[in-house]
Enzyme design. Structure first.
Site, PDB file in Angstrom:
ATOM      1  N   CYS A   1      12.881  16.961 -29.288  1.00 27.53           N
ATOM      2  CA  CYS A   1      12.875  15.530 -28.989  1.00 27.53           C
ATOM      3  C   CYS A   1      13.769  14.775 -29.975  1.00 27.53           C
ATOM      4  O   CYS A   1      14.343  13.736 -29.636  1.00 27.53           O
ATOM      5  CB  CYS A   1      11.459  14.973 -29.011  1.00 27.53           C
ATOM      6  SG  CYS A   1      10.584  15.201 -30.572  1.00 27.53           S
TER       7      CYS A   1
ATOM      8  N   HIS B   1       6.925  12.468 -33.064  1.00 26.35           N
ATOM      9  CA  HIS B   1       7.650  12.588 -31.792  1.00 26.35           C
ATOM     10  C   HIS B   1       8.723  11.506 -31.722  1.00 26.35           C
ATOM     11  O   HIS B   1       8.513  10.371 -32.166  1.00 26.35           O
ATOM     12  CB  HIS B   1       6.679  12.440 -30.615  1.00 26.35           C
ATOM     13  CG  HIS B   1       7.355  12.497 -29.268  1.00 26.35           C
ATOM     14  ND1 HIS B   1       7.957  13.638 -28.794  1.00 26.35           N
ATOM     15  CD2 HIS B   1       7.540  11.543 -28.317  1.00 26.35           C
ATOM     16  CE1 HIS B   1       8.473  13.397 -27.599  1.00 26.35           C
ATOM     17  NE2 HIS B   1       8.231  12.132 -27.288  1.00 26.35           N
TER      18      HIS B   1
END
Length: 932
Positions: free
Chosen positions: A321, A868
């Site tokens: 990510c 994230h």
């Protein structure tokens, strides 16, 4: 001839106990031996980092690299069993006894890698587990650079004969023929009878037929599928075929009947990635069919809506990510979109030794074209990830990385691959020599452009002015340097909150914690000055700063120039209020221990637990009689006396402080006490032990030794006398020890976390902090050409030339040897009309006004290890914002993109805004603070 090695210290099968010093020396020797003789295929073992730190404290070091040994306060107790349970998940890979690692682990934070012999020693001493070995891989055979394959590929092997699935683990640096050997061993088939397919997302991409390429080069990624199919004899006529990606794939009929299997079980790679070629291959062509199939999807699509241009997501290939968010921000940068959708290949520089032979630019260009083609829902950036792993090994594997660090690498790599300057001229750096800034800055920029000329320089690079001033001769040095992005500190990263508990060394007050805010690059003198102000210190008093560890004084911070960076957030700091001039007296240090009157303590038992916190007072060096020591201890304990103890008939020795009180001490020039010090009479010199209110004994710095205190005089070596006070139930009834127990840490991260999140920081305050003049750190001294010596000069940055694309990095992460921290501070940034005219000095550049508009944001959610990344990006032509969260793309309102997760901001220069107030463009949505 036998060559001695670290193995000579102790036999491998020996179970004799080792001392902490022996363990430290043996592990250090084994580690040096392993590092000096590292070979491809060696094993490294994962050890829980928290356990490793415990062991280091026990043996008294923090690292054993040469010239880098730093002592820690040595723990008395041995650590328990090695506990690696937090490193692994409950699930294991089928057919493997090795546990599966958690996917979000970070080296140095969650685990430490140790050589095999070190692991064997540690396991022999402490037991525990589970055992987690990983292979060493030479990433660069030429310079002997190696990596440890902590996260080997976990693949799903699908047997086409019965569609059964089996998980297998193999190194990403393993060759394709090693994968064949592993599959043949597991399935008991001959290699000549099978074919393996890249079966990403259960769609045939390509046959794995190049046996000498690595799985990394073959673009095989974590957790993907690999298909096993059986070959059929060419003479067979009863088979059917199907066309997949212009290749014939045979439909398997049944399992092999051969009893012969290829030797070789689950193996690990002993190969390495091949060197980067300097010429283009067919793999680098722009044939859409080949490129699309390599990334796991077909170029044919059912989607026909033209409005889907630029709205493709990116598959997460395993903690990628961080990469996806950086790519989405760049591929939605209008100048780059325009550039790479046209024919950019004419500008590719394959001869630049600083570049990547054009391969990174081609991989990025191809990926951008796929993301901007119509009808795609998501793209698997496997080819780009494979190139990235080759060019930047620090981003290889499947650990989480910093998106901003990747972004910096991409911008720099794209620049060198697209540099229009084929042969960089040598240009000697020149001084300003009193010339005007305008002239010198333009000369520096032209010199930079003569060696660096690309689309990245044209759009992303600006110029700042750096001014250094010598604090001794006032020599001024001015340089003009290019920049690609601005890394702005958050105000909370410049200052630091430190909590210190202040004790009274004269027995006139209870301990009190004080919290002060200081510059992070300050020193202990700044800390003492701040404490002096907040605790209203008298002119006749001084502060003695110390660090407490495990209920005893670990060190005194007597060097006023010691940097605050040496103080960790989890440390416990105390300060003792003492009379001015106390450094000429004998320092009396009081440790506390719980008394146990019902057991006979063996002479070798040194594990009795200390309690409370040390107290410090001072006595004249010639007043070391037993009565003097007891009177001084009674005086300093006076604030802790419980109210009911005053009225009880408790025998005390100078409980009221009539002993050698420090309030009246007057020191002569030679450090001896004179009339101001009350002295004991002859009658007071003899104290009956039965009348003493507590038990004291002389001890050492660890509080282990117990020696009797002599009635007449006690000899002291050095400037510190340490006594140990045994606390029984009767003493605890008389004194309230709670005030000296459980002292606060220097900074408790959770203490102000809620407040920090609610406070709004303006982007302009971050710019002010970045451009503020500040002294260089002691480790960053500047060589002054006037003094001909290194000086701690003051430095001032100014923005001189701003780029068309302004990238702003908010420094939310702070790293040091001991601390890793993330700030969730809300930064209020403008979306429209970012006016930089206040900060840039060079504004007379035609019609290029320093006005900017936001078009992309990289967000980071969560903490350091398990965080994230996602991205917000604006389709400029549509004037709509979208949220790119890996493969998921969704529309988002503009007012929702300002969050505390914003990490990297992307602005593009615009014309003069229509929203003007008193001639100055403003963002009507921008305010100094927000309530969140």
């Amino acid at each position: 001839m036998t060559i001695s090695s670290a193995e000579g210290f102790l036999q491998a099968t020996s179970c004799l106990p080792c001392t902490a010093e022996e363990e430290r020396e043996l592990v250090a020797a084994l580690t040096r031996e392993a590092e000096e003789n590292v070979r491809d295929g060696d094993l490294r073992y994962l050890v829980s980092h928290s356990w490793w730190l415990e062991w280091q404290r026990y043996v008294g070091l923090v690292s054993y690299e040469e010239n880098d040994t730093e002592q820690l306060p040595q723990a008395i107790n041995r650590p328990g069993e090695i506990d690696n349970s937090k490193l692994v998940s409950a699930e294991t890979v089928n057919g493997s006894e090795e546990p599966e690692l958690q996917r979000t682990l970070r080296e140095g934070q969650d685990y430490t890698l140790v050589p095999e012999k070190v692991w064997r020693r540690l396991y022999g001493w402490y037991k525990g587990g589970p055992e987690i070995p990983r292979k060493v891989i030479f990433d660069s055979p030429t310079n002997k650079a190696y990596i440890v394959d902590v996260y080997p590929l976990c693949l799903v092997l699908i047997d086409g004969r019965d569609n059964s699935e089996q998980n297998i683990r193999i190194s990403r640096k393993a060759k394709v023929h090693e994968l064949y050997s592993l599959v043949c061993s597991l399935k008991s088939v001959e290699q000549s009878e099978i074919v393996l397919w890249d079966y990403y997302q259960k769609s045939k991409s390509k046959k794995l037929i190049n046996l000498n390429e690595t799985l990394d080069e073959a673009q095989i990624t974590m957790d993907q599928e690999v298909l096993l199919e059986m070959k059929l004899a060419e003479s067979s006529s009863d088979f059917s075929t199907r066309s997949t990606n212009n290749e014939l794939a045979l439909i398997p009929l049944g399992p092999s009947t051969s009893s012969i299997s290829i030797a070789g079980g689950p193996t690990y790679s002993n190969g390495f990635s091949s060197g980067i070629g300097s010429s283009f291959s067919q793999d680098n062509s722009f044939t859409p069919l080949l490129r699309d199939s390599a990334d796991g999807y077909s170029s044919f699509s059912n989607g026909t809506k033209e409005e889907t241009h630029g709205l493709s997501g990116l598959h997460n290939l395993g903690n990628t990510c961080f990469m996806n968010s950086a790519i989405q921000s760049l591929v939605h940068t209008p100048p780059l979109v325009e550039y790479f959708l046209e024919d950019y290949t004419r500008e590719i520089n394959t001869d630049n030794p600083l570049g990547l032979q054009g391969e990174l630019a081609i991989a990025f260009g191809e990926l951008l074209r796929k993301l901007w083609s119509s009808g795609r829902s998501s793209v698997a950036p496997r080819a780009f990830k494979s190139k990235l792993s080759r060019f930047a090994p620090q981003f290889s594997g499947y650990n989480q990385h910093d998106s901003q660090e990747l972004l910096a690498f991409l911008l720099d790599g794209l620049h060198e691959d697209l540099n229009r300057v084929k042969k960089k001229p040598y240009i000697e750096a020149k001084d300003a020599d009193g010339r005007p800034d305008d002239e010198f800055a333009e000369e520096c920029w032209n010199y930079h452009k003569a060696r660096n000329d690309s689309i990245i320089v044209d759009k992303f690079q600006g110029q700042y002015k750096s001014t250094l001033v010598c604090p001794v001769c006032n020599k001024i040095s001015v340089t003009f340097d290019p920049f690609m992005y601005l890394s702005l500190p958050l105000p909370s990263t410049i200052t630091r909150m430190i909590t210190v508990t202040v004790f009274s060394g004269t027995g006139d007050a209870l301990p009190m914690p004080f919290t002060v805010t200081l510059q992070k690059n300050g020193n202990c003198r700044d800390l003492i000055k701040a404490l002096t102000d907040v605790c209203c210190l008298k002119s006749s008093e001084t502060l003695l700063l110390a660090e407490v560890y495990e209920r005893r004084i670990y060190r005194y911070l007597t060097n006023p120039l010691e940097a605050l960076q040496n103080i960790k957030d989890e440390d416990i700091l105390v300060a003792y209020k003492l009379p001015a001039g106390s450094e000429k007296l004998l320092r009396l240090e009081i440790l506390h221990r719980r008394a146990d009157r019902f057991s006979v303590e063996p002479h070798y038992n040194t594990t009795r637990k200390l309690i409370g916190s040390p107290l410090v007072t001072c006595i004249p060096s010639d007043s070391t009689r037993k009565s003097d020591i007891y009177a001084a201890v009674s005086a300093v304990l006076l604030p802790f006396v419980r109210a009911k103890a005053h009225g009880s008939d408790v025998p005390t020795a100078k409980l009221n402080g009539s002993g050698p009180s420090l309030d009246g001490i007057i020191l002569t020039e030679n450090g001896t006490a004179c009339e101001g010090l009350p002295t004991l009479s002859e009658d007071d010199s003899a104290v009956d032990d039965e009348l003493l209110p507590f038990q004291l004994s002389l001890t050492d710095e660890k509080g282990i030794a117990r020696n009797s205190i002599h009635t007449d005089s006690n000899r002291v070596l050095g400037i510190v006398m340490r006594v140990l006070m045994d606390w029984s139930d009767s003493e605890r009834e008389m004194y309230n020890i709670d005030y000296m127990d459980e002292l606060p840490e220097v900074f408790k991260h959770g203490f102000l976390s809620k407040k920090t999140r609610q406070e709004a920081v303006n982007l302009f305050s971050c710019l002010d902090a970045f451009l503020k003049e500040e002294p260089l750190g002691p480790d960053d001294m500047w060589y002054c050409p006037g003094c001909k010596e290194h000086r701690q000069a003051s430095k001032k940055l100014d923005l001189w030339r701003l780029p068309e694309i302004l990238v702003v990095h908010l420094k939310r992460f702070s790293y040091s040897r001991y601390m890793k921290n993330k700030l969730d501070t809300f930064v209020n940034f403008p979306i429209h009309d970012l006016n930089m005219s206040k900060y840039v000095e060079q504004t007379s550049r035609g019609d290029q006004h320093p006005m900017y508009e936001l078009y992309a944001v990289i967000n980071h959610y969560g903490g350091l290890g398990g965080g994230h990344y996602s991205a917000y990006a604006k389709l400029v032509e549509e004037d709509n914002w979208y949220h790119f969260d890996d493969s998921h793309v969704s529309s988002v309102n503009e007012e929702e993109i300002r969050t505390a997760a914003a990490y990297v901001l992307f602005y593009r220069r615009i014309g003069v805004s229509s929203t003007v107030e008193n001639g100055v463009p403003v963002d009507i949505e921008m305010v100094d603070s927000l309530e969140t």
